[in-house]
Design a protein around this motif. Structure first.
Motif, PDB file in Angstrom:
ATOM      1  N   PHE A 131      63.482  30.075  34.286  1.00 50.69           N
ATOM      2  CA  PHE A 131      62.763  28.809  34.337  1.00 50.69           C
ATOM      3  C   PHE A 131      61.448  28.988  35.090  1.00 50.69           C
ATOM      4  O   PHE A 131      61.402  29.659  36.126  1.00 50.69           O
ATOM      5  CB  PHE A 131      63.637  27.769  35.062  1.00 50.69           C
ATOM      6  N   ILE A 132      60.382  28.429  34.574  1.00 49.48           N
ATOM      7  CA  ILE A 132      59.079  28.483  35.248  1.00 49.48           C
ATOM      8  C   ILE A 132      58.691  27.060  35.662  1.00 49.48           C
ATOM      9  O   ILE A 132      58.516  26.191  34.803  1.00 49.48           O
ATOM     10  CB  ILE A 132      57.989  29.073  34.321  1.00 49.48           C
ATOM     11  N   PRO A 133      58.579  26.811  36.961  1.00 48.55           N
ATOM     12  CA  PRO A 133      58.224  25.450  37.410  1.00 48.55           C
ATOM     13  C   PRO A 133      56.846  25.028  36.899  1.00 48.55           C
ATOM     14  O   PRO A 133      55.974  25.870  36.667  1.00 48.55           O
ATOM     15  CB  PRO A 133      58.204  25.580  38.941  1.00 48.55           C
ATOM     16  N   GLY A 134      56.689  23.729  36.750  1.00 47.70           N
ATOM     17  CA  GLY A 134      55.385  23.180  36.394  1.00 47.70           C
ATOM     18  C   GLY A 134      55.084  23.220  34.906  1.00 47.70           C
ATOM     19  O   GLY A 134      53.934  23.052  34.513  1.00 47.70           O
ATOM     20  N   CYS A 135      56.112  23.453  34.083  1.00 46.51           N
ATOM     21  CA  CYS A 135      55.895  23.481  32.632  1.00 46.51           C
ATOM     22  C   CYS A 135      56.470  22.214  31.998  1.00 46.51           C
ATOM     23  O   CYS A 135      57.386  21.608  32.548  1.00 46.51           O
ATOM     24  CB  CYS A 135      56.578  24.706  32.010  1.00 46.51           C
ATOM     25  N   PRO A 136      55.964  21.816  30.819  1.00 49.71           N
ATOM     26  CA  PRO A 136      56.534  20.667  30.126  1.00 49.71           C
ATOM     27  C   PRO A 136      58.013  20.894  29.807  1.00 49.71           C
ATOM     28  O   PRO A 136      58.465  22.043  29.763  1.00 49.71           O
ATOM     29  CB  PRO A 136      55.705  20.579  28.836  1.00 49.71           C
TER      30      PRO A 136
END
Lengths: 162, 126
Positions: free
Chosen positions: A50-55
């Protein structure tokens, strides 16, 4: 004396019908397809970080043999309910022009050459989110299969982000 | 570059230790801004994973700290061992604070720049 002969000619040879190659996959019990040329790899299920700050339609990234690819969730883009990944789930690496991403699907159905004459425009009753990226449809093994246009998908993603 | 490996809301993150003055259990000033990546970056989280919380007190003129969990290692990594995020993500992310990742012991860590997160937090508050 008259001699009657019968020559068997394959219908495809007679008409030399144009065909397009598709990779057909399943998502939420429905059948979809990308042009085979737009799919450059298929990966089995691998851990997605998971990559924070993505839609919300971005599941994260995968790391395979030194390549880092994004993975998007078509379910979210299509407005379908989310579900857990299955043993049959696969990640398609779709690449068209400057657009490149992994796409999580429930399973791969087949790769097939479909005569262009069997491809019809999409039904007007399709949900708008799917219609926006659908290029046409055809019947395959008794399933109605919707062709996803990778370019339209890229445009749809840019709309969702804005 | 030396990176502290930890997590935020269950997401593995890494922070450049050049940005960190010290690690603490709680703030030592009322005026200190506490940056919680879970809130700022809207990380979906189940509360159970938010254990072993620590504050990374940041270097800089303004008192600020980054709230993290489970600090577990410091690794040294070369610039050429950093991976840029895929182009698609770099264009749709709503933060500039995560631009690279690193891979250590088969785990992928997002490299979080707390200074940029602080700037974004300030902009949000304004």
């Amino acid at each position: 004396m008259l001699i009657y002969g019968v020559i068997m000619i394959d219908q495809d040879e007679l008409f030399d019908e144009e065909k397009e190659s598709f990779l057909i996959f399943n998502l939420e019990n429905s059948s979809y397809a990308f042009h085979s040329a737009d799919v450059n790899k298929v990966h089995p299920q691998v851990p997605v970080t998971f990559i924070p700050g993505c839609p919300d339609y971005v599941l994260g990234i995968i790391h395979i043999r030194g390549d880092i690819e994004s993975v998007i969730n078509l379910r979210t883009i299509f407005g379908l309910k989310n579900s857990k990944t299955k043993k049959t789930s696969r990640i398609l690496i779709v690449e068209k022009d400057s657009f490149k991403t992994g796409i999580l699907v429930d399973s791969i159905e087949d790769i097939a050459d479909i005569p262009v004459s069997q491809i019809s425009p999409v039904m007007s009753t399709l949900p708008d989110r799917i219609k926006a990226v659908a290029k046409g449809e055809f019947d395959f093994k008794d399933h109605h299969t919707i062709i996803i246009d990778a370019t339209a998908l890229a445009q749809q993603i840019s709309k969702v982000r804005s | 570059m030396n990176l502290l490996l930890c997590s935020s809301g269950g997401v593995p993150i890494a922070v450049n230790i050049d940005r960190i003055m010290k690690m603490a259990a709680e703030t030592d000033s009322k005026d200190m801004i506490v940056l919680d990546p879970v809130e700022i970056l809207k990380i979906p989280v189940v509360p159970e994973v938010r254990t072993d919380r620590k504050l990374l007190i940041l270097k800089g003129e303004e008192p600020a700290a980054l709230l993290i969990e489970e600090p577990n290692d410091i690794i040294e990594i070369e610039e050429n061992e950093l991976y840029q995020l895929p182009e698609l993500l770099s264009t749709i992310q709503n933060t500039e604070s995560i631009k690279h990742i690193c891979i250590f012991a088969e785990h992928t860590f997002c490299i979080l720049d707390p200074y940029i997160l602080l700037q974004e937090y300030r902009r949000e508050k304004e």
